[in-house]
Design a protein around this motif. Structure first.
Motif, PDB file in Angstrom:
ATOM      1  N   ARG A  74       0.821  -1.218   0.000  1.00 24.48           N
ATOM      2  CA  ARG A  74       0.000   0.000   0.000  1.00 24.48           C
ATOM      3  C   ARG A  74       0.850   1.262   0.000  1.00 24.48           C
ATOM      4  NH1 ARG A  74      -3.052  -1.847   5.304  1.00 24.48           N
ATOM      5  NH2 ARG A  74      -0.855  -2.279   5.678  1.00 24.48           N
ATOM      6  N   ARG A  75       2.135   1.106   0.249  1.00 26.04           N
ATOM      7  CA  ARG A  75       3.039   2.249   0.281  1.00 26.04           C
ATOM      8  C   ARG A  75       3.862   2.285  -1.004  1.00 26.04           C
ATOM      9  NH1 ARG A  75       7.705   3.567   4.891  1.00 26.04           N
ATOM     10  NH2 ARG A  75       8.094   5.716   4.218  1.00 26.04           N
ATOM     11  N   PHE A  76       3.610   3.270  -1.850  1.00 25.25           N
ATOM     12  CA  PHE A  76       4.296   3.345  -3.132  1.00 25.25           C
ATOM     13  C   PHE A  76       5.612   4.098  -2.977  1.00 25.25           C
ATOM     14  CE2 PHE A  76       0.042   2.242  -4.463  1.00 25.25           C
ATOM     15  CZ  PHE A  76       0.305   1.267  -5.414  1.00 25.25           C
ATOM     16  N   ALA A  77       6.579   3.376  -2.426  1.00 26.40           N
ATOM     17  CA  ALA A  77       7.931   3.888  -2.240  1.00 26.40           C
ATOM     18  C   ALA A  77       8.872   2.703  -2.389  1.00 26.40           C
ATOM     19  CB  ALA A  77       8.088   4.521  -0.857  1.00 26.40           C
ATOM     20  N   VAL A  78      10.108   2.967  -2.808  1.00 28.01           N
ATOM     21  CA  VAL A  78      11.083   1.888  -2.988  1.00 28.01           C
ATOM     22  C   VAL A  78      11.465   1.327  -1.622  1.00 28.01           C
ATOM     23  CG1 VAL A  78      13.391   1.296  -3.792  1.00 28.01           C
ATOM     24  CG2 VAL A  78      11.942   2.800  -5.171  1.00 28.01           C
ATOM     25  N   GLN A  79      11.084   0.077  -1.397  1.00 30.07           N
ATOM     26  CA  GLN A  79      11.336  -0.578  -0.118  1.00 30.07           C
ATOM     27  C   GLN A  79      12.398  -1.666  -0.219  1.00 30.07           C
ATOM     28  OE1 GLN A  79       7.419  -1.662   1.686  1.00 30.07           O
ATOM     29  NE2 GLN A  79       6.605  -0.260   0.140  1.00 30.07           N
ATOM     30  N   ALA A  80      12.802  -2.007  -1.441  1.00 23.91           N
ATOM     31  CA  ALA A  80      13.864  -2.993  -1.652  1.00 23.91           C
ATOM     32  C   ALA A  80      14.691  -2.570  -2.857  1.00 23.91           C
ATOM     33  CB  ALA A  80      13.283  -4.385  -1.867  1.00 23.91           C
ATOM     34  N   LEU A  81      16.002  -2.727  -2.733  1.00 25.43           N
ATOM     35  CA  LEU A  81      16.925  -2.383  -3.813  1.00 25.43           C
ATOM     36  C   LEU A  81      17.869  -3.553  -4.026  1.00 25.43           C
ATOM     37  CD1 LEU A  81      18.314  -0.384  -5.795  1.00 25.43           C
ATOM     38  CD2 LEU A  81      19.657   0.443  -3.840  1.00 25.43           C
ATOM     39  N   VAL A  82      17.957  -4.011  -5.283  1.00 23.64           N
ATOM     40  CA  VAL A  82      18.868  -5.095  -5.647  1.00 23.64           C
ATOM     41  C   VAL A  82      19.917  -4.535  -6.593  1.00 23.64           C
ATOM     42  CG1 VAL A  82      19.090  -7.402  -6.637  1.00 23.64           C
ATOM     43  CG2 VAL A  82      16.957  -6.747  -5.478  1.00 23.64           C
ATOM     44  N   LEU A  83      21.187  -4.619  -6.200  1.00 29.12           N
ATOM     45  CA  LEU A  83      22.287  -4.185  -7.060  1.00 29.12           C
ATOM     46  C   LEU A  83      22.877  -5.390  -7.779  1.00 29.12           C
ATOM     47  CD1 LEU A  83      24.181  -1.582  -4.822  1.00 29.12           C
ATOM     48  CD2 LEU A  83      22.467  -1.153  -6.602  1.00 29.12           C
ATOM     49  N   CYS A  84      23.030  -5.272  -9.095  1.00 31.48           N
ATOM     50  CA  CYS A  84      23.560  -6.343  -9.950  1.00 31.48           C
ATOM     51  C   CYS A  84      24.721  -5.798 -10.789  1.00 31.48           C
ATOM     52  CB  CYS A  84      22.474  -6.861 -10.892  1.00 31.48           C
ATOM     53  SG  CYS A  84      20.986  -7.484 -10.089  1.00 31.48           S
ATOM     54  N   THR A 122      12.897   7.063 -14.919  1.00 34.78           N
ATOM     55  CA  THR A 122      12.451   8.137 -14.029  1.00 34.78           C
ATOM     56  C   THR A 122      10.932   8.174 -13.926  1.00 34.78           C
ATOM     57  OG1 THR A 122      14.391   9.453 -14.645  1.00 34.78           O
ATOM     58  CG2 THR A 122      12.563  10.623 -13.618  1.00 34.78           C
ATOM     59  N   THR A 123      10.248   7.988 -15.068  1.00 35.05           N
ATOM     60  CA  THR A 123       8.788   7.970 -15.071  1.00 35.05           C
ATOM     61  C   THR A 123       8.253   6.832 -14.209  1.00 35.05           C
ATOM     62  OG1 THR A 123       8.720   8.948 -17.281  1.00 35.05           O
ATOM     63  CG2 THR A 123       6.737   7.798 -16.532  1.00 35.05           C
ATOM     64  N   SER A 124       8.887   5.655 -14.324  1.00 39.25           N
ATOM     65  CA  SER A 124       8.464   4.515 -13.506  1.00 39.25           C
ATOM     66  C   SER A 124       8.607   4.819 -12.022  1.00 39.25           C
ATOM     67  CB  SER A 124       9.279   3.271 -13.867  1.00 39.25           C
ATOM     68  OG  SER A 124       9.012   2.856 -15.189  1.00 39.25           O
ATOM     69  N   LEU A 125       9.706   5.476 -11.654  1.00 41.16           N
ATOM     70  CA  LEU A 125       9.916   5.837 -10.251  1.00 41.16           C
ATOM     71  C   LEU A 125       8.887   6.867  -9.796  1.00 41.16           C
ATOM     72  CD1 LEU A 125      13.823   6.058 -10.247  1.00 41.16           C
ATOM     73  CD2 LEU A 125      12.432   4.362  -9.019  1.00 41.16           C
ATOM     74  N   GLU A 126       8.558   7.811 -10.675  1.00 44.85           N
ATOM     75  CA  GLU A 126       7.584   8.847 -10.325  1.00 44.85           C
ATOM     76  C   GLU A 126       6.196   8.249 -10.081  1.00 44.85           C
ATOM     77  OE1 GLU A 126       7.897  11.452 -13.644  1.00 44.85           O
ATOM     78  OE2 GLU A 126       9.573  12.615 -12.799  1.00 44.85           O
ATOM     79  N   HIS A 127       5.867   7.180 -10.796  1.00 44.19           N
ATOM     80  CA  HIS A 127       4.554   6.546 -10.643  1.00 44.19           C
ATOM     81  C   HIS A 127       4.495   5.634  -9.427  1.00 44.19           C
ATOM     82  CE1 HIS A 127       3.647   7.219 -15.190  1.00 44.19           C
ATOM     83  NE2 HIS A 127       3.245   8.241 -14.441  1.00 44.19           N
ATOM     84  N   GLY A 128       5.635   5.415  -8.787  1.00 43.89           N
ATOM     85  CA  GLY A 128       5.667   4.608  -7.571  1.00 43.89           C
ATOM     86  C   GLY A 128       6.137   3.198  -7.837  1.00 43.89           C
ATOM     87  N   ALA A 129       7.248   2.822  -7.245  1.00 44.66           N
ATOM     88  CA  ALA A 129       7.785   1.470  -7.378  1.00 44.66           C
ATOM     89  C   ALA A 129       8.086   0.928  -5.990  1.00 44.66           C
ATOM     90  CB  ALA A 129       9.053   1.476  -8.234  1.00 44.66           C
ATOM     91  N   HIS A 130       7.857  -0.369  -5.810  1.00 43.53           N
ATOM     92  CA  HIS A 130       8.165  -1.007  -4.535  1.00 43.53           C
ATOM     93  C   HIS A 130       9.582  -1.562  -4.503  1.00 43.53           C
ATOM     94  CE1 HIS A 130       3.666  -1.443  -4.800  1.00 43.53           C
ATOM     95  NE2 HIS A 130       3.775  -0.992  -3.569  1.00 43.53           N
ATOM     96  N   VAL A 131      10.049  -2.064  -5.662  1.00 43.44           N
ATOM     97  CA  VAL A 131      11.350  -2.721  -5.757  1.00 43.44           C
ATOM     98  C   VAL A 131      12.117  -2.137  -6.927  1.00 43.44           C
ATOM     99  CG1 VAL A 131      12.569  -4.928  -6.015  1.00 43.44           C
ATOM    100  CG2 VAL A 131      10.315  -4.872  -4.891  1.00 43.44           C
ATOM    101  N   ALA A 132      13.379  -1.792  -6.700  1.00 47.69           N
ATOM    102  CA  ALA A 132      14.257  -1.332  -7.765  1.00 47.69           C
ATOM    103  C   ALA A 132      15.401  -2.329  -7.916  1.00 47.69           C
ATOM    104  CB  ALA A 132      14.811   0.054  -7.453  1.00 47.69           C
ATOM    105  N   HIS A 147      15.907  11.338  -8.387  1.00 43.73           N
ATOM    106  CA  HIS A 147      14.809  10.529  -8.922  1.00 43.73           C
ATOM    107  C   HIS A 147      14.484   9.350  -7.999  1.00 43.73           C
ATOM    108  CE1 HIS A 147      16.453  11.824 -13.127  1.00 43.73           C
ATOM    109  NE2 HIS A 147      15.791  12.795 -12.530  1.00 43.73           N
ATOM    110  N   LEU A 148      15.512   8.816  -7.355  1.00 42.95           N
ATOM    111  CA  LEU A 148      15.368   7.649  -6.490  1.00 42.95           C
ATOM    112  C   LEU A 148      15.570   8.070  -5.042  1.00 42.95           C
ATOM    113  CD1 LEU A 148      15.137   4.551  -6.064  1.00 42.95           C
ATOM    114  CD2 LEU A 148      17.607   4.412  -6.486  1.00 42.95           C
ATOM    115  N   VAL A 149      14.613   7.749  -4.200  1.00 43.94           N
ATOM    116  CA  VAL A 149      14.674   8.078  -2.775  1.00 43.94           C
ATOM    117  C   VAL A 149      14.590   6.768  -1.996  1.00 43.94           C
ATOM    118  CG1 VAL A 149      13.566   9.304  -0.870  1.00 43.94           C
ATOM    119  CG2 VAL A 149      13.591  10.313  -3.170  1.00 43.94           C
ATOM    120  N   ALA A 152      12.446   4.796   2.524  1.00 46.87           N
ATOM    121  CA  ALA A 152      11.567   3.706   2.951  1.00 46.87           C
ATOM    122  C   ALA A 152      12.212   2.334   2.782  1.00 46.87           C
ATOM    123  CB  ALA A 152      10.255   3.754   2.158  1.00 46.87           C
ATOM    124  N   LEU A 153      13.487   2.310   2.412  1.00 54.06           N
ATOM    125  CA  LEU A 153      14.134   1.035   2.109  1.00 54.06           C
ATOM    126  C   LEU A 153      14.193   0.119   3.325  1.00 54.06           C
ATOM    127  CD1 LEU A 153      15.877  -0.090  -0.476  1.00 54.06           C
ATOM    128  CD2 LEU A 153      17.701   0.000   1.211  1.00 54.06           C
TER     129      LEU A 153
END
Length: 210
Positions: A74-84, A122-132, A147-149, A152-153
């Protein structure tokens, strides 16, 4: 890290929702691989983890299931980040996380990697993403541009960390990690253990098991 006995390799033994277990069955996940059986029980407890795993070992589910379990959809913020290390791997990881996320409604996953224009990401992030999911350089670029905050991670994953170090990403990884909340889960997966892995673990993992 002790590998559980075969009778404990069922996904039904894990602290997953009924919907997640049903989705795993639909996707053909019947028994955990060695890395999944070794890492998932610990990771699902919210503990930091360092694990040895190669491509093709089933490691994506080893970090995807725990990070999905921690999401507040329900929270549209990046809560998980995976670096590859590469765009190709980031795209593969994104695809698998989306498959594993089918148990939940409306989980948004975005890929942040080079070789494609910034604008779409950037548009995808603006619309709200849970996982990046992305490469260190491009993720850092989005962070620096605002663009990326990551306020909430809850989960940071370093996938194929040894390859990222071989490609000279140590400083980029360190800069990204410093912009993550101090209270978070960090999961590090690496096929080998060069000195740089030990440095990453000392700097960014709190109570790791490995």
């Amino acid at each position: 890290m002790t590998i559980p006995t075969p009778d404990s390799k069922s996904f039904d033994t894990l602290a997953l929702s009924a919907a997640s277990r049903e989705n795993l069955r639909r996707l053909g996940y019947i028994e955990m691989t060695a890395i999944q059986a070794a890492s998932l029980p610990t990771a699902l407890q919210g503990r930091d983890l360092i694990a040895q795993a190669k491509t093709g070992s089933g490691k994506t589910a080893s970090f995807a299931l725990p990070l999905l379990a921690r999401l507040d959809v329900r929270r549209f913020a990046v809560q998980a980040l995976v670096l590859c290390p590469t765009r190709e791997l980031a795209e593969q990881v994104t695809t698998e996380i989306r498959r594993l996320a089918r148990a939940e409604d409306n989980v948004k996953v975005v890929t942040l990697a080079g070789g494609v224009p910034l604008r779409g990401q950037t548009t995808s992030l603006e619309h709200g993403a849970h996982v990046a999911v992305g490469t260190p350089g491009r993720v850092l670029d989005h962070l620096e541009r605002g663009h990326l905050v990551l306020d909430a991670l809850a989960t940071l994953v370093l996938d194929e960390a040894d390859r990222m170090l071989d490609m000279g990403f140590f400083d980029d990884i360190a800069q990204v990690a410093r912009q993550c909340p101090a209270v978070r889960q960090t999961l590090l997966f690496s096929a080998t253990y060069p000195e740089g892995i030990a440095r990453l673990a000392r700097q960014f993992l709190r109570d790791q098991i490995g």
